[in-house]
Design an enzyme around this catalytic site. Structure first.
Site, mmCIF file in Angstrom:
data_model
loop_
_atom_site.group_PDB
_atom_site.id
_atom_site.type_symbol
_atom_site.label_atom_id
_atom_site.label_comp_id
_atom_site.label_asym_id
_atom_site.label_seq_id
_atom_site.Cartn_x
_atom_site.Cartn_y
_atom_site.Cartn_z
ATOM 1 N N SER A 158 0.889 -1.346 -0.479
ATOM 2 C CA SER A 158 0.619 -0.185 0.031
ATOM 3 C C SER A 158 0.894 0.912 0.319
ATOM 4 C CB SER A 158 -0.752 0.271 1.159
ATOM 5 O OG SER A 158 -1.563 1.033 1.077
ATOM 6 N N TYR A 194 -2.083 -0.538 11.236
ATOM 7 C CA TYR A 194 -2.357 -1.145 9.332
ATOM 8 C C TYR A 194 -0.601 -0.121 8.493
ATOM 9 C CZ TYR A 194 -3.343 -0.842 5.047
ATOM 10 O OH TYR A 194 -3.172 -0.269 3.217
#
Length: 272
Positions: A135, A148
């Site tokens: 990501s 995260y």
């Protein structure tokens, strides 16, 4: 069409980027196995000519069973696309450590376990493509996303070291860094954030971050699928591919801006 009928395993294939990647690879001529917990949501993959498998990426027995099944049925796994993942959001003080550990179990350790299982066969055949869906969150950070971002930073480091180890055996390790994509990810992340930090000392930041996420429109997940297909088809793929809305601009900003300036931009957007 693929030069040979290579076999691909895609985790998290029941929706979003995983499903679109499975469908794109089937159309391109690959023998595709889509794997996810919700096997009933992969009927369209089977209809398109692929296969579906039940897989819980946090369960070692489930991972071993899936890999063994494909190796016996197809003779081996040539391409592994580690797409399964989710976003655990909430203030560090509020998120239980059990949930933080689960974030790493899904986003890193499950990915690592299934990768370790496919590597021997890839080495033996002298060919393999391992695609790890990271990501832009593996390079930048946002408030309330400590666990995260930590997990995706870990995926980046893991992939870099693995790339160096695997390359002499004809195995490419490719990192995909999506920006904002139209999937269920943001809904799950914001729901988690409000569950853990709503009504706490971090309530304001949680709600403003939620508003920001919900006000953004992402790219179609097929955009990511096309990039993955391009990467695994390349004779010499790049180490990283940034794709999707805001990906390149945010990565560039993070690279050139000092920490204090980047923090100031976040405070301006979300508040103190």
């Amino acid at each position: 069409m693929a030069e040979t009928r290579r076999t691909a395993l895609i985790t998290g294939a029941s929706s979003g980027m995983g499903k679109e990647t499975a469908l794109a690879l089937i159309q391109a001529g690959y023998d595709v196995y889509g794997a996810a917990r919700r096997i009933n949501q992969m009927a369209d993959i089977v209809t398109a000519g692929g296969h579906s498998l039940e897989l819980d990426i946090t369960d070692e027995k489930s991972i071993v069973s899936a890999v063994t099944y494909i190796e016996e049925a197809a003779g081996g796994i040539d391409i592994l696309i580690n797409n399964a993942g989710y976003g655990c959001y909430g203030a560090v003080e509020d998120v239980p450590l059990a949930e933080a550990r689960r974030q790493f179990e899904v986003n890193l350790f499950g990915l690592a376990h299934i990768t370790r299982l496919v590597l021997p066969g890839m080495r033996k055949r002298g060919y393999g493509k391992i695609v790890n869906i990271s990501s832009i969150g593996g390079k930048i950070y946002m408030p309330m996303g400590a666990w995260y971002h930590a997990s995706k930073h870990a995926v980046e480091g893991f992939s870099d070291a693995l790339r160096f180890e695997a390359r002499p055996f004809g195995i490419d390790v490719i990192i995909i860094e999506p920006g904002l994509i139209q999937t269920h990810w943001s809904g799950i992340a914001t729901d988690n954030m409000l569950t853990y930090s709503g009504g706490t000392a971090y309530d304001s930041a949680a709600r403003k971050t939620t508003e920001m996420f919900r006000g953004l429109e992402g790219s179609d997940p097929r955009t990511v699928a096309r990039i993955i297909l391009k990467a695994i088809s390349a004779r010499k793929p790049r180490s990283r591919y940034a794709v999707g809305k805001y990906a390149r601009p945010l990565l560039t900003l993070r690279k050139i801006l000092p920490d204090r300036t980047y923090d100031w931009l976040l405070r301006k957007r979300i508040g103190k």
